[in-house]
Structure formats: structure tokens, C-alpha cells
Design an enzyme around this catalytic site. Structure first.
Site, PDB file in Angstrom:
ATOM      1  CG  HIS A 133      -7.027   9.234   0.678  1.00 15.84           C
ATOM      2  ND1 HIS A 133      -7.112   7.932   0.249  1.00 15.84           N
ATOM      3  CD2 HIS A 133      -7.353   9.998  -0.401  1.00 15.84           C
ATOM      4  CE1 HIS A 133      -7.463   7.910  -1.026  1.00 15.84           C
ATOM      5  NE2 HIS A 133      -7.635   9.152  -1.447  1.00 15.84           N
ATOM      6  CG  ASN A 149     -12.578  10.757  -4.162  1.00  8.48           C
ATOM      7  OD1 ASN A 149     -13.593  11.432  -4.171  1.00  8.48           O
ATOM      8  ND2 ASN A 149     -11.417  11.207  -4.606  1.00  8.48           N
ATOM      9  CG  ASP A 187      -2.919  14.877  -4.107  1.00 13.19           C
ATOM     10  OD1 ASP A 187      -3.867  14.183  -3.694  1.00 13.19           O
ATOM     11  OD2 ASP A 187      -2.396  14.716  -5.231  1.00 13.19           O
ATOM     12  CG  HIS A 243      -8.706  14.392  -1.511  1.00 15.12           C
ATOM     13  ND1 HIS A 243      -7.722  14.435  -2.474  1.00 15.12           N
ATOM     14  CD2 HIS A 243      -9.217  13.129  -1.561  1.00 15.12           C
ATOM     15  CE1 HIS A 243      -7.648  13.252  -3.087  1.00 15.12           C
ATOM     16  NE2 HIS A 243      -8.553  12.445  -2.555  1.00 15.12           N
ATOM     17  CB  CYS A 272      -0.921  -0.004   1.215  1.00 12.04           C
ATOM     18  SG  CYS A 272      -1.768   1.569   1.473  1.00 12.04           S
ATOM     19  CG  HIS A 278      -4.086   3.931   3.506  1.00  3.99           C
ATOM     20  ND1 HIS A 278      -3.106   3.141   4.116  1.00  3.99           N
ATOM     21  CD2 HIS A 278      -4.433   4.864   4.418  1.00  3.99           C
ATOM     22  CE1 HIS A 278      -2.891   3.593   5.329  1.00  3.99           C
ATOM     23  NE2 HIS A 278      -3.679   4.652   5.544  1.00  3.99           N
TER      24      HIS A 278
END
Ligand code: DGP
Length: 113
Positions: free
Chosen positions: A100, A87, A30, A102, A4, A98
């Protein structure tokens, strides 16, 4: 999980532009920013998505929301506004499996598609 990419970032095996870290949570910029402020906040433990979250994770998820709020302030977008999104799955556009969140800000964001 060894395969991952975000676990490997959390373990320090892959470099990232970190903006926050504690025992359980990491935040980094990002690699493909969609806004002047584009930060990813992840749990260090491997959870695939919100689908993977269980009752014992509630405190961790709440803490992640506070980290997101504080990062927005640190990045100077609290007053101008920002967006937090996660998402989930193929239709949600999740690319990295994994969990997350944003944090996006620093420009006027369009409507969600
Ligand atoms: P999502 O579609 O929600 O799964 O978005 C995954 C995001 O992760 C995407 O905006 C690009 C970012 N990303 C993917 N690989 C890396 C990486 O190795 N480093 C960093 N900093 N970001 C990454």
C-alpha cells in the site's frame, strides 16, 4: 488471501471509506489518519510489499502512481504539497502485509524519521 485485511477490504468483506476504485486498484481513507488527507492506495491483487513486485507488475505500479497524483488533485493538495510513502518490512514500520501507498497531505508534514 482470506486472512489479509486489505484483501478483505478489496473484496468488500470489510467496509472502508473508498475514494477511488477500478478493476485493479482501490483507494480508501486510513482508519487512523495522520493528516487531514490520509489515503491508502492498494492493488487488489495480494502483493506483500515492494519486495513482492515483479516485472509483470510494472504497469500496475505505474498506474498506482497516476492514481496517487490524481487523488492528490481531487483532495486539493496538489499545490500545497503532499507525501507518498510505502512502508516495507519490520524496519520500515509495515503493519499490514499487503502493498500500500500512503497519500498524506493537508498539513505541514515533518521530516521523515
Ligand atoms: P503500514 O504501517 O504502512 O502497514 O500502515 C497500515 C495502515 O493501515 C495504518 O495507517 C492503519 C491502516 N489500517 C489498518 N487496518 C485498517 C482498516 O481495517 N481499515 C482502514 N481504512 N485502514 C486500516
Amino acid at each position: 488471501m482470506s486472512d489479509c485485511i486489505f484483501c478483505r477490504i478489496a473484496a468488500g468483506e470489510i467496509p472502508s471509506d473508498k475514494v477511488y476504485e477500478d478493476n485493479d486498484i482501490l483507494a480508501f481513507r486510513d482508519i487512523n489518519p495522520k493528516a487531514p488527507v490520509h489515503i491508502l492506495v492498494i492493488p487488489k491483487q495480494h502483493l506483500v510489499s515492494l519486495n513482492d513486485v515483479a516485472s509483470p507488475d510494472e504497469a500496475l505500479l505505474g498506474r498506482m502512481m497516476v492514481v496517487l497524483r490524481d487523488l492528490a488533485a481531487d483532495q486539493g493538495v496538489s499545490e500545497t504539497g503532499y507525501r507518498v510513502l510505502s512502508n516495507c518490512g519490520p524496519d520500515g514500520g509495515q503493519e499490514v502485509d499487503h502493498l500500500h501507498f500512503h497519500l498524506l497531505g493537508g498539513r505541514k508534514l515533518g521530516p521523515l524519521g
